[in-house]
Design an enzyme around this catalytic site. Structure first.
Site, mmCIF file in Angstrom:
data_model
loop_
_atom_site.group_PDB
_atom_site.id
_atom_site.type_symbol
_atom_site.label_atom_id
_atom_site.label_comp_id
_atom_site.label_asym_id
_atom_site.label_seq_id
_atom_site.Cartn_x
_atom_site.Cartn_y
_atom_site.Cartn_z
ATOM 1 C CG ASP A 71 5.011 0.683 7.939
ATOM 2 O OD1 ASP A 71 5.628 -0.204 8.995
ATOM 3 O OD2 ASP A 71 4.154 0.126 7.190
ATOM 4 C CG ASP A 175 -2.468 14.409 -11.771
ATOM 5 O OD1 ASP A 175 -2.565 14.768 -13.015
ATOM 6 O OD2 ASP A 175 -3.498 14.291 -10.971
ATOM 7 C CB ALA A 187 3.853 2.337 0.545
#
Length: 291
Positions: A71, A175, A187
């Site tokens: 990918d 974060d 993903a």
């Protein structure tokens, strides 16, 4: 289908990918196709019967691009090829292979069906990203999977505000933030607890990364919206924003990040028996039918 010029893009210095590329060259020459091999992997191939060019040249001249790899290879090629509206098909020589769905042991049969027009064509939208400093554009790029704002150091928080079409949504200490397309929802966003979005949805997911509050949750929004992230000037360190984990742009305290739908679209070609939910079950280890 009328594929006369075919571009080949491969996983660099990968033995399995090179074997598939060699087989593809033989197959395509039998189809009387003009074959253009992307320059970074051409040096690994033997014989002749193909031209060598960069990705942009393949985009302007090819009717079809075949990506051999994982990918990551597909994402790198797609960011360039999408702006040229080239049909793209993937042969999986990687790990998960959400975007590269042809089995390398079944190349000839699968490509025969595609060349005969017995296939599925699916369009996926991309994102475009702009970084502004004091109202001036500093950098820009595109993403197929996601745009991620994050700290340059591990486990460091930042402060920022998120706006959607000029409407204030939330401020946050975390974060960072993942803005993912449906393609990217399986993903990095998935690892961060984001929702899976089926590819036909015209939507984005905004997924906070380790927020310093229990009330922060992912949110799904209209993909035609403009996402604006205002980085607090109180942040002490430089930050980063990345596209598909490949391209990293620098962000300073006080910068603004604009994310919107890219006008270019990725045209993915799938074999006729492709089914998105079969892919999810296979790649994510979901249970099979009970009866």
């Amino acid at each position: 289908m009328g594929f006369h010029t075919v571009g080949l893009i491969g996983k660099h210095a990968h033995q399995g990918a090179n074997l598939s590329l060699q087989a593809l060259i033989v197959y395509l020459k039998q189809k009387d196709c003009r074959v253009i091999v992307e320059q970074s992997c051409a040096s690994q191939l033997t014989g002749n019967g193909f031209e060598i060019a960069d990705l942009d040249t393949i985009g302007t001249q090819a009717d079809l691009a075949i990506v051999v790899g994982g990918d990551g290879n597909m994402l790198g090629a797609a960011r360039v090829l999408a702006k040229h509206n080239v049909a793209v098909v993937g042969i999986n020589r990687g790990n998960l292979g959400f975007l590269t769905d042809i089995n390398p042991d079944d190349i000839e049969r699968q490509l025969d069906t595609i060349f005969n027009g017995d296939c599925q064509i699916e369009q996926r939208f991309l994102l475009e990203l702009e970084v502004y400093r004091d109202g001036q554009l500093q950098s820009t790029n595109s993403a197929v999977n996601e745009v991620v704002m994050h700290h340059g150091k591990v486990a460091h928080m930042m402060e920022f505000e998120v706006y959607l079409d000029e409407n204030f949504v939330f401020s946050q200490r975390s974060d960072g933030l993942i803005v993912a397309t449906p393609t990217g929802s399986t993903a990095y966003s998935l690892s961060g607890g984001g929702p899976i979005l089926t590819p036909n949805l015209d939507a984005l997911s905004l997924v906070p990364m380790f927020p310093h509050t229990l009330s922060a949750r992912p949110i799904v929004v209209d993909a035609n919206s403009t996402v604006r992230i205002k980085v607090s000037p109180e942040n002490r360190d430089n930050l980063q924003v990345s596209c598909d984990s490949h391209i990293v742009l620098t962000v300073l305290p006080g910068d603004e990040i604009i994310i919107r739908k890219n006008p270019a679209k990725l045209s993915l070609i799938h074999p006729k028996d492709y089914n998105y939910f079969n892919v999810l079950r296979t790649k994510l280890g979901w249970g099979s039918k009970l009866y």
